[in-house]
Write a protein that holds these residues in place. Structure first.
Motif, PDB file in Angstrom:
ATOM      1  N   LEU A   1      11.053   8.502 -33.641  1.00  0.00           N
ATOM      2  CA  LEU A   1      10.599   9.534 -34.583  1.00  0.00           C
ATOM      3  C   LEU A   1       9.163   9.960 -34.296  1.00  0.00           C
ATOM      4  N   LEU A   2       8.320   9.005 -33.966  1.00  0.00           N
ATOM      5  CA  LEU A   2       6.930   9.324 -33.631  1.00  0.00           C
ATOM      6  C   LEU A   2       6.855  10.181 -32.372  1.00  0.00           C
ATOM      7  N   MET A   3       7.681   9.887 -31.381  1.00  0.00           N
ATOM      8  CA  MET A   3       7.673  10.686 -30.155  1.00  0.00           C
ATOM      9  C   MET A   3       8.162  12.105 -30.419  1.00  0.00           C
ATOM     10  N   ILE A   4       9.162  12.252 -31.281  1.00  0.00           N
ATOM     11  CA  ILE A   4       9.626  13.594 -31.644  1.00  0.00           C
ATOM     12  C   ILE A   4       8.513  14.356 -32.343  1.00  0.00           C
ATOM     13  N   LEU A   5       7.785  13.682 -33.232  1.00  0.00           N
ATOM     14  CA  LEU A   5       6.666  14.311 -33.937  1.00  0.00           C
ATOM     15  C   LEU A   5       5.567  14.736 -32.965  1.00  0.00           C
ATOM     16  N   ILE A   6       5.220  13.876 -32.025  1.00  0.00           N
ATOM     17  CA  ILE A   6       4.161  14.202 -31.053  1.00  0.00           C
ATOM     18  C   ILE A   6       4.588  15.373 -30.167  1.00  0.00           C
ATOM     19  N   CYS A   7       5.837  15.377 -29.726  1.00  0.00           N
ATOM     20  CA  CYS A   7       6.325  16.491 -28.899  1.00  0.00           C
ATOM     21  C   CYS A   7       6.378  17.793 -29.705  1.00  0.00           C
ATOM     22  N   ALA A   8       6.769  17.706 -30.963  1.00  0.00           N
ATOM     23  CA  ALA A   8       6.797  18.900 -31.805  1.00  0.00           C
ATOM     24  C   ALA A   8       5.386  19.428 -32.043  1.00  0.00           C
ATOM     25  N   MET A   9       4.424  18.523 -32.220  1.00  0.00           N
ATOM     26  CA  MET A   9       3.033  18.948 -32.382  1.00  0.00           C
ATOM     27  C   MET A   9       2.534  19.686 -31.142  1.00  0.00           C
TER      28      MET A   9
ATOM     29  N   PHE B   1      -1.024  14.715 -24.880  1.00  0.00           N
ATOM     30  CA  PHE B   1      -1.765  14.423 -23.665  1.00  0.00           C
ATOM     31  C   PHE B   1      -2.138  12.937 -23.605  1.00  0.00           C
ATOM     32  N   CYS B   2      -2.575  12.383 -24.726  1.00  0.00           N
ATOM     33  CA  CYS B   2      -2.921  10.954 -24.763  1.00  0.00           C
ATOM     34  C   CYS B   2      -1.693  10.088 -24.498  1.00  0.00           C
ATOM     35  N   TYR B   3      -0.541  10.476 -25.054  1.00  0.00           N
ATOM     36  CA  TYR B   3       0.693   9.748 -24.775  1.00  0.00           C
ATOM     37  C   TYR B   3       1.013   9.782 -23.280  1.00  0.00           C
ATOM     38  N   GLN B   4       0.846  10.940 -22.662  1.00  0.00           N
ATOM     39  CA  GLN B   4       1.140  11.044 -21.228  1.00  0.00           C
ATOM     40  C   GLN B   4       0.216  10.155 -20.406  1.00  0.00           C
ATOM     41  N   ILE B   5      -1.058  10.104 -20.753  1.00  0.00           N
ATOM     42  CA  ILE B   5      -2.003   9.247 -20.038  1.00  0.00           C
ATOM     43  C   ILE B   5      -1.612   7.781 -20.208  1.00  0.00           C
ATOM     44  N   PHE B   6      -1.252   7.384 -21.434  1.00  0.00           N
ATOM     45  CA  PHE B   6      -0.836   6.016 -21.708  1.00  0.00           C
ATOM     46  C   PHE B   6       0.423   5.663 -20.919  1.00  0.00           C
ATOM     47  N   ASP B   7       1.394   6.560 -20.898  1.00  0.00           N
ATOM     48  CA  ASP B   7       2.634   6.338 -20.157  1.00  0.00           C
ATOM     49  C   ASP B   7       2.361   6.221 -18.657  1.00  0.00           C
ATOM     50  N   PHE B   8       1.485   7.068 -18.140  1.00  0.00           N
ATOM     51  CA  PHE B   8       1.114   7.001 -16.724  1.00  0.00           C
ATOM     52  C   PHE B   8       0.448   5.661 -16.409  1.00  0.00           C
ATOM     53  N   ALA B   9      -0.435   5.205 -17.293  1.00  0.00           N
ATOM     54  CA  ALA B   9      -1.124   3.926 -17.067  1.00  0.00           C
ATOM     55  C   ALA B   9      -0.132   2.763 -17.074  1.00  0.00           C
ATOM     56  N   LEU B  10       0.833   2.771 -17.993  1.00  0.00           N
ATOM     57  CA  LEU B  10       1.829   1.703 -18.028  1.00  0.00           C
ATOM     58  C   LEU B  10       2.689   1.703 -16.765  1.00  0.00           C
ATOM     59  N   ASN B  11       3.095   2.868 -16.316  1.00  0.00           N
ATOM     60  CA  ASN B  11       3.894   2.938 -15.090  1.00  0.00           C
ATOM     61  C   ASN B  11       3.086   2.519 -13.870  1.00  0.00           C
ATOM     62  N   THR B  12       1.792   2.807 -13.881  1.00  0.00           N
ATOM     63  CA  THR B  12       0.934   2.351 -12.792  1.00  0.00           C
ATOM     64  C   THR B  12       0.845   0.833 -12.792  1.00  0.00           C
ATOM     65  N   LEU B  13       0.753   0.231 -13.972  1.00  0.00           N
ATOM     66  CA  LEU B  13       0.737  -1.230 -14.058  1.00  0.00           C
ATOM     67  C   LEU B  13       2.046  -1.837 -13.568  1.00  0.00           C
ATOM     68  N   VAL B  14       3.167  -1.177 -13.842  1.00  0.00           N
ATOM     69  CA  VAL B  14       4.453  -1.649 -13.329  1.00  0.00           C
ATOM     70  C   VAL B  14       4.449  -1.618 -11.804  1.00  0.00           C
TER      71      VAL B  14
ATOM     72  N   CYS C   1      -0.279  19.809 -15.970  1.00  0.00           N
ATOM     73  CA  CYS C   1       0.237  20.997 -16.673  1.00  0.00           C
ATOM     74  C   CYS C   1      -0.244  21.030 -18.120  1.00  0.00           C
ATOM     75  N   VAL C   2      -0.166  19.891 -18.802  1.00  0.00           N
ATOM     76  CA  VAL C   2      -0.601  19.837 -20.199  1.00  0.00           C
ATOM     77  C   VAL C   2      -2.108  20.046 -20.286  1.00  0.00           C
ATOM     78  N   TRP C   3      -2.857  19.454 -19.359  1.00  0.00           N
ATOM     79  CA  TRP C   3      -4.314  19.625 -19.363  1.00  0.00           C
ATOM     80  C   TRP C   3      -4.690  21.093 -19.109  1.00  0.00           C
ATOM     81  N   ASN C   4      -4.006  21.749 -18.179  1.00  0.00           N
ATOM     82  CA  ASN C   4      -4.278  23.165 -17.920  1.00  0.00           C
ATOM     83  C   ASN C   4      -3.924  24.029 -19.129  1.00  0.00           C
ATOM     84  N   CYS C   5      -2.855  23.686 -19.833  1.00  0.00           N
ATOM     85  CA  CYS C   5      -2.503  24.405 -21.057  1.00  0.00           C
ATOM     86  C   CYS C   5      -3.599  24.224 -22.101  1.00  0.00           C
TER      87      CYS C   5
END
Length: 169
Positions: A47-55, A72-85, A142-146
């Motif tokens: 539900l939180l992810m749907i809210l963030i995407c809708a925002m 944008f913050c969610y994307q950075i966090f997701d990128f950091a977690l995948n980098t750690l993986v 893309c999100v940063w350019n937007c």
């Protein structure tokens, strides 16, 4: 859309838990796959992810740059977690074989994956993660350019020069 589908699956699993319940014998271990607390947490995250995407969608549509920042913050966090993986796969390549051994016996293609050379398997997984990281980096840009476009468009300090032939306005 993906978050909505996940939410529907989670809600249907909460309403009919017997349909999605896996016994420990089916999993090959001594643990429960998903109990009600984990299902509620997963539902709240969905539900939180749907809210963030809708925002983010609303912010881009109505040209409100501040509404894009949580996504944008969610994307950075997701990128950091995948980098750690990716780093953990690189530093501890034996964990892949351990993870494969813990999978249930009826997992599709388990024997075929286990028979692959461990070094080759690490290279394949790192290549796959690198492709995912590159795509996620592209989406972040893309999100940063937007965000920059909307911020610059709403900023009154930007001067625009229009030149026609010899005159400048």
């Amino acid at each position: 859309i993906i978050n909505s589908v996940v939410l529907l699956i989670l809600l249907s699993a909460l309403t009919d838990p017997d349909q999605y319940h896996l016994t420990s014998a089916e999993l090959g271990g001594e643990f429960e796959f998903m109990d009600d607390a984990n299902m509620c947490i997963a539902t709240a995250i969905s539900l939180l992810m749907i809210l963030i995407c809708a925002m983010a969608t609303y912010g881009a549509y109505k040209q409100h740059a501040a509404w894009i920042i949580p996504f944008f913050c969610y994307q950075i966090f997701d990128f950091a977690l995948n980098t750690l993986v990716a780093i953990s796969v690189l530093v501890y390549p034996s964990t892949i074989q351990d993870y494969l051994r813990q999978l249930p016996n009826n997992f599709p293609y388990k024997e075929e994956i286990m028979s692959v050379n461990p070094t080759c398997l690490v290279v394949i997984i790192l290549l796959f993660i690198s492709i995912i990281l590159a795509f996620k980096g592209y989406l972040i840009s893309c999100v940063w350019n937007c965000y920059r476009y909307i911020n610059g468009r709403n900023n009154s300090d930007v001067l625009v020069y229009i030149t026609t032939n010899d005159t400048a306005v």
